[in-house]
Scaffold this active site. Structure first.
Site, PDB file in Angstrom:
ATOM      1  N   ASN A  13      82.311  26.139  90.984  1.00  0.00           N
ATOM      2  CA  ASN A  13      81.604  24.985  90.423  1.00  0.00           C
ATOM      3  C   ASN A  13      81.579  25.188  88.917  1.00  0.00           C
ATOM      4  OD1 ASN A  13      79.877  23.000  89.584  1.00  0.00           O
ATOM      5  ND2 ASN A  13      78.047  23.812  90.609  1.00  0.00           N
ATOM      6  N   TRP A  14      82.436  24.449  88.233  1.00  0.00           N
ATOM      7  CA  TRP A  14      82.550  24.635  86.780  1.00  0.00           C
ATOM      8  C   TRP A  14      81.332  24.105  86.039  1.00  0.00           C
ATOM      9  CZ3 TRP A  14      88.333  22.842  85.811  1.00  0.00           C
ATOM     10  CH2 TRP A  14      89.193  23.887  86.185  1.00  0.00           C
ATOM     11  N   LYS A  15      80.499  23.312  86.703  1.00  0.00           N
ATOM     12  CA  LYS A  15      79.351  22.667  86.038  1.00  0.00           C
ATOM     13  C   LYS A  15      79.860  21.921  84.787  1.00  0.00           C
ATOM     14  CE  LYS A  15      76.343  26.007  88.168  1.00  0.00           C
ATOM     15  NZ  LYS A  15      75.099  26.748  88.164  1.00  0.00           N
ATOM     16  N   HIS A  99      73.059  19.467  94.452  1.00  0.00           N
ATOM     17  CA  HIS A  99      72.924  20.722  93.695  1.00  0.00           C
ATOM     18  C   HIS A  99      71.531  20.769  93.066  1.00  0.00           C
ATOM     19  CE1 HIS A  99      73.533  23.926  90.812  1.00  0.00           C
ATOM     20  NE2 HIS A  99      74.585  24.281  91.527  1.00  0.00           N
ATOM     21  N   GLU A 101      70.578  21.616  90.279  1.00  0.00           N
ATOM     22  CA  GLU A 101      70.531  21.092  88.907  1.00  0.00           C
ATOM     23  C   GLU A 101      70.471  19.558  88.919  1.00  0.00           C
ATOM     24  OE1 GLU A 101      73.904  23.344  87.530  1.00  0.00           O
ATOM     25  OE2 GLU A 101      72.707  25.169  87.684  1.00  0.00           O
ATOM     26  N   GLU A 171      71.841  28.070  98.037  1.00  0.00           N
ATOM     27  CA  GLU A 171      71.754  28.520  96.652  1.00  0.00           C
ATOM     28  C   GLU A 171      70.285  28.675  96.262  1.00  0.00           C
ATOM     29  OE1 GLU A 171      75.658  27.498  94.415  1.00  0.00           O
ATOM     30  OE2 GLU A 171      74.172  25.967  94.003  1.00  0.00           O
ATOM     31  N   GLY A 177      72.488  31.343  87.923  1.00  0.00           N
ATOM     32  CA  GLY A 177      72.658  31.559  86.485  1.00  0.00           C
ATOM     33  C   GLY A 177      71.695  32.580  85.904  1.00  0.00           C
ATOM     34  N   SER A 217      74.741  33.593  91.218  1.00  0.00           N
ATOM     35  CA  SER A 217      75.159  34.835  90.565  1.00  0.00           C
ATOM     36  C   SER A 217      76.111  35.666  91.423  1.00  0.00           C
ATOM     37  CB  SER A 217      73.929  35.658  90.146  1.00  0.00           C
ATOM     38  OG  SER A 217      73.141  34.920  89.229  1.00  0.00           O
TER      39      SER A 217
HETATM   40  P1  13P Z   1      76.053  30.905  89.061  1.00  0.00           P
HETATM   41  O1  13P Z   1      77.171  31.529  89.906  1.00  0.00           O
HETATM   42  O2  13P Z   1      76.439  30.731  87.634  1.00  0.00           O
HETATM   43  O3  13P Z   1      74.756  31.597  89.288  1.00  0.00           O
HETATM   44  O4  13P Z   1      75.877  29.410  89.631  1.00  0.00           O
HETATM   45  C1  13P Z   1      75.741  29.217  90.995  1.00  0.00           C
HETATM   46  C2  13P Z   1      75.812  27.768  91.272  1.00  0.00           C
HETATM   47  O5  13P Z   1      74.889  27.035  90.941  1.00  0.00           O
HETATM   48  C3  13P Z   1      77.008  27.239  91.928  1.00  0.00           C
HETATM   49  O6  13P Z   1      76.842  25.917  92.316  1.00  0.00           O
END
Ligand code: 13P
Length: 261
Positions: A13-15, A99, A101, A171, A177, A217
């Site tokens: 997931n590149w966000k 997600h 976020e 998650e 993160g 993470s």
């Molecule tokens: P990180 O791997 O950067 O913690 O992010 C996880 C995530 O939110 C994947 O969707």
């Protein structure tokens, strides 16, 4: 992973990272690093604007392509939104829904997540449905109830056959993160719980077939341990997926697990 019933899946997931102009170089690097053995499916969920470049760059590779969000609406006057039909027209295989976020920054509620999941399923796109608890919910022992609620709400109104084609990603919000990964045992406990919720609602055959990922993470150092757990079928990887070398190592960890199982 239980490879008898499910194929492993590793999704990046590149966000809000990766410029369209950077995509070609990323895919070229990743391609050179991918293990020859195809022990898992792999995919990247990219920002909308990077998707056309990703489609071009990944044309002759086994990299599946996904989006990170979708509109709950079919089409029309929704400025700034992108419909499931548009993603399907591009040939996308996956799309993240719910997600944490998006839930947090877009004020997305479980019924909105459900509408998105239904829109994706109707277009033949595999939803990657994210669920997870906050640190406070965990400290108050509310994790299992919260996860049950999120899973049931996201999948409401779907048939068993439709649920079978969904991917669920556990998650924990406190692990995203932050560098704080859930221990393999903590992640297994919740992924197993998710499977039991699906079993109760849709039966053992569907529950056995559903792919459940861990995210938060996850990196090249902890992937093998997490992937060795029986109910963790793969990973949803944020920051580590931005570095082809690290992402390729996580992909390779799906083979290591098979060797040691
Ligand atoms: P990180 O791997 O950067 O913690 O992010 C996880 C995530 O939110 C994947 O969707």
């Amino acid at each position: 992973m239980n490879k008898k019933y499910r194929k492993a899946l590793i999704v990046g997931n590149w966000k809000m990272n990766m410029l369209p102009s950077e995509v070609k170089g990323y895919v070229a690097a990743l391609r050179g690093l991918l293990p020859r053995q195809k022990t898992c499916d792999i995919a990247v969920c990219a920002p909308y604007v990077a998707i056309p470049a990703l489609i071009r760059a990944a044309r002759d590779t086994r990299l599946g392509i996904g989006a990170q969000d979708v509109s709950a609406h079919e089409g029309g006057a929704y400025t700034g939104e992108v419909s499931a039909a548009m993603l399907s027209d591009l040939g996308l295989k996956y799309c993240i829904a719910g997600h944490s976020e998006c839930r947090r920054y877009h004020n997305e509620r479980s019924h909105n997540v459900n509408e998105k999941v239904v829109a994706l399923v109707n277009e033949g796109i595999t939803p990657i449905v994210c669920v997870g608890e906050t640190e406070i919910e965990r400290s108050r022992s509310l994790t299992l109830d919260h996860i049950s609620y999120q899973v049931k709400a996201a999948l409401a109104d779907l048939t068993g056959a439709q649920v079978r084609r969904c991917v669920i990603a556990y998650e924990p919000i406190w692990a995203i993160g932050t560098g704080k990964t859930a221990t393999a045992e903590q992640a297994q406990e919740i992924c197993c719980h998710i499977r039991s919720v699906i079993r109760k609602e849709y039966g053992a055959r569907i529950a056995r077939a559903v792919c459940i990922l861990y995210g938060g993470s996850m990196n090249a150092d902890n992937a093998a341990e997490l992937l060795a757990m029986p109910d963790i079928d793969g990973g949803l990887i944020g920051s580590a997926s931005l570095r082809p070398e690290e992402f390729a190592k996580i992909i390779a960890a799906t083979a290591q697990e098979e060797a040691t199982a």
